[in-house]
Write a protein that holds these residues in place. Structure first.
Motif, PDB file in Angstrom:
ATOM      1  N   LEU A  71       0.851  -1.190   0.000  1.00  0.00           N
ATOM      2  CA  LEU A  71       0.000   0.000   0.000  1.00  0.00           C
ATOM      3  C   LEU A  71       0.884   1.237   0.000  1.00  0.00           C
ATOM      4  O   LEU A  71       1.736   1.398   0.871  1.00  0.00           O
ATOM      5  CB  LEU A  71      -0.914   0.006   1.226  1.00  0.00           C
ATOM      6  CG  LEU A  71      -1.755   1.263   1.479  1.00  0.00           C
ATOM      7  CD1 LEU A  71      -2.663   1.541   0.286  1.00  0.00           C
ATOM      8  CD2 LEU A  71      -2.556   1.113   2.764  1.00  0.00           C
ATOM      9  N   ILE A  72       0.711   2.103  -0.999  1.00  0.00           N
ATOM     10  CA  ILE A  72       1.494   3.325  -1.118  1.00  0.00           C
ATOM     11  C   ILE A  72       0.587   4.524  -0.865  1.00  0.00           C
ATOM     12  O   ILE A  72      -0.458   4.668  -1.501  1.00  0.00           O
ATOM     13  CB  ILE A  72       2.133   3.458  -2.511  1.00  0.00           C
ATOM     14  CG1 ILE A  72       3.077   2.271  -2.777  1.00  0.00           C
ATOM     15  CG2 ILE A  72       2.905   4.766  -2.632  1.00  0.00           C
ATOM     16  CD1 ILE A  72       3.732   2.302  -4.139  1.00  0.00           C
ATOM     17  N   SER A  73       0.988   5.397   0.060  1.00  0.00           N
ATOM     18  CA  SER A  73       0.212   6.592   0.361  1.00  0.00           C
ATOM     19  C   SER A  73       1.147   7.741   0.676  1.00  0.00           C
ATOM     20  O   SER A  73       2.343   7.540   0.895  1.00  0.00           O
ATOM     21  CB  SER A  73      -0.731   6.342   1.550  1.00  0.00           C
ATOM     22  OG  SER A  73       0.010   6.054   2.720  1.00  0.00           O
ATOM     23  N   ALA A 130      -2.390   2.093  -4.640  1.00  0.00           N
ATOM     24  CA  ALA A 130      -2.054   3.503  -4.431  1.00  0.00           C
ATOM     25  C   ALA A 130      -3.238   4.205  -3.802  1.00  0.00           C
ATOM     26  O   ALA A 130      -4.368   4.097  -4.287  1.00  0.00           O
ATOM     27  CB  ALA A 130      -1.690   4.169  -5.753  1.00  0.00           C
ATOM     28  N   ALA A 131      -2.989   4.920  -2.706  1.00  0.00           N
ATOM     29  CA  ALA A 131      -4.027   5.688  -2.020  1.00  0.00           C
ATOM     30  C   ALA A 131      -3.649   7.165  -2.114  1.00  0.00           C
ATOM     31  O   ALA A 131      -2.727   7.621  -1.445  1.00  0.00           O
ATOM     32  CB  ALA A 131      -4.139   5.250  -0.561  1.00  0.00           C
ATOM     33  N   ILE A 149      -4.111  -1.068  -8.255  1.00  0.00           N
ATOM     34  CA  ILE A 149      -5.379  -0.494  -7.831  1.00  0.00           C
ATOM     35  C   ILE A 149      -5.112   0.930  -7.373  1.00  0.00           C
ATOM     36  O   ILE A 149      -4.124   1.194  -6.675  1.00  0.00           O
ATOM     37  CB  ILE A 149      -6.010  -1.315  -6.683  1.00  0.00           C
ATOM     38  CG1 ILE A 149      -6.329  -2.740  -7.161  1.00  0.00           C
ATOM     39  CG2 ILE A 149      -7.279  -0.640  -6.153  1.00  0.00           C
ATOM     40  CD1 ILE A 149      -6.761  -3.682  -6.053  1.00  0.00           C
ATOM     41  N   ARG A 150      -5.994   1.841  -7.764  1.00  0.00           N
ATOM     42  CA  ARG A 150      -5.829   3.253  -7.395  1.00  0.00           C
ATOM     43  C   ARG A 150      -7.089   3.748  -6.693  1.00  0.00           C
ATOM     44  O   ARG A 150      -8.202   3.609  -7.220  1.00  0.00           O
ATOM     45  CB  ARG A 150      -5.550   4.095  -8.654  1.00  0.00           C
ATOM     46  CG  ARG A 150      -4.190   3.835  -9.269  1.00  0.00           C
ATOM     47  CD  ARG A 150      -4.083   4.373 -10.685  1.00  0.00           C
ATOM     48  NE  ARG A 150      -4.969   3.654 -11.585  1.00  0.00           N
ATOM     49  CZ  ARG A 150      -4.663   2.486 -12.153  1.00  0.00           C
ATOM     50  NH1 ARG A 150      -3.493   1.918 -11.926  1.00  0.00           N
ATOM     51  NH2 ARG A 150      -5.529   1.886 -12.954  1.00  0.00           N
ATOM     52  N   MET A 219      -7.781   5.595   3.870  1.00  0.00           N
ATOM     53  CA  MET A 219      -6.802   4.674   4.418  1.00  0.00           C
ATOM     54  C   MET A 219      -7.476   3.474   5.067  1.00  0.00           C
ATOM     55  O   MET A 219      -6.993   2.346   4.969  1.00  0.00           O
ATOM     56  CB  MET A 219      -5.904   5.398   5.413  1.00  0.00           C
ATOM     57  CG  MET A 219      -5.005   6.459   4.776  1.00  0.00           C
ATOM     58  SD  MET A 219      -4.059   5.832   3.353  1.00  0.00           S
ATOM     59  CE  MET A 219      -3.112   4.510   4.117  1.00  0.00           C
ATOM     60  N   ALA A 220      -8.600   3.719   5.725  1.00  0.00           N
ATOM     61  CA  ALA A 220      -9.343   2.602   6.307  1.00  0.00           C
ATOM     62  C   ALA A 220      -9.823   1.654   5.214  1.00  0.00           C
ATOM     63  O   ALA A 220      -9.717   0.422   5.335  1.00  0.00           O
ATOM     64  CB  ALA A 220     -10.524   3.124   7.123  1.00  0.00           C
TER      65      ALA A 220
END
Length: 293
Positions: A71-73, A130-131, A149-150, A219-220
């Protein structure tokens, strides 16, 4: 993020806050994994050295048997703010070389290193989510189009910025965005005008699959999605990603042939029997323990 089940984990990679004067320069990276995962020694991800840390980081993630999802944020007020103009001036406007051939050769090597920085996300067999919140400019678009996934917040916006600084995007946007967004006309418009695309349009065009009201909700939702993928058989999940990317770049007949070659070995996994038994027993995938891959 450590999963409550042993052997299941996700990496969560976060960019640091960025000053508004910069267009893209990811900062400190924080990785979280289970205790038996690889070390995370990274402290910077700078555009002047893109290939060293991002590539090494994702190579370690790819090899980490305990990792199931990435997960990238962004940790600051924006997801990414674009290329650092000072670094670009140093690397691109003052290239090494004694003549045209050598200057061109060195520039090509530099560009290829930049490209690999984003291609490693696509090459990673683990799903990469990606978030995005706030601005996602230039290199940020290169990055997210290499993700599987975005997701984004309602305040997110996206911009293919490169034409505004006198160059054609060269590290993935022009190659991947047309395969992400269904409208070639829209892709051309975004790339040629550098206009901003906001969350609702990003959702309707297919750039993102879900829009959340704010970063906390996003994010949740992202962590819940990651947990769902991490609960499934890693043989199934990683095989699915690899074959989706292969089929994107090949014809149907070639994709089917590759799938047959892939599954003639992968179908021999115990995960199929475990999944079938779990279904008959009305168990959730989270209640089934799959071996590491």
């Amino acid at each position: 993020m450590a999963d409550p089940h042993p052997g299941r984990s996700t990496y969560r990679i976060m960019d640091s806050p960025l000053p508004d004067s910069r267009l893209w320069r990811p900062g400190p990276v924080r990785t979280m994994s289970s205790s038996d995962g690889p070390p995370a020694p990274f402290t910077t991800l700078a555009v002047s050295r893109p290939a060293e840390e991002m590539v090494e980081c994702f190579q370690q993630i790819s090899d980490d048997q305990a990792c199931r999802v990435v997960l990238i944020s962004g940790a600051g007020t924006t997801f990414t703010a674009g290329i650092d103009l000072m670094d670009m001036a140093a690397d691109i406007l003052q290239p090494e070389g004694d003549d045209t051939a050598r200057i061109a050769w060195n520039l090509r090597k530099l560009i290829r290193r930049y490209q690999e920085t984003f291609s490693v996300l696509e090459k990673c067999p683990k799903p990469v989510v990606a978030a995005v919140h706030g601005a996602c400019i230039g290199g940020g678009v290169d990055l997210i189009t290499a993700c599987d996934i975005r997701l984004c917040t309602q305040d997110a916006w996206f911009q293919v910025k490169e034409v505004d600084i006198g160059l054609a995007a060269d590290v993935g946007t022009l190659q991947r965005l047309p395969k992400v967004i269904g409208s070639r006309s829209l892709v051309n418009e975004l790339a040629l005008t550098a206009r901003k695309m906001y969350a609702d349009e990003a959702k309707s065009s297919g750039l993102v699959s879900r829009v959340f009201p704010d970063q906390d909700a996003m994010m949740a939702g992202a962590l819940q999605m990651a947990a769902e993928m991490a609960a499934r058989s890693p043989v199934a999940v990683q095989g699915t990603k690899i074959n989706l990317i292969y089929s994107r770049d090949h014809g149907v007949a070639e994709g089917l042939d590759y799938m047959a070659a892939w599954n003639m070995s992968m179908l021999q996994t115990q995960d199929v029997m475990k999944s079938a038994q779990g279904t008959m027993e009305k168990k959730s995938p989270k209640e089934i323990l799959f071996s590491k891959l």
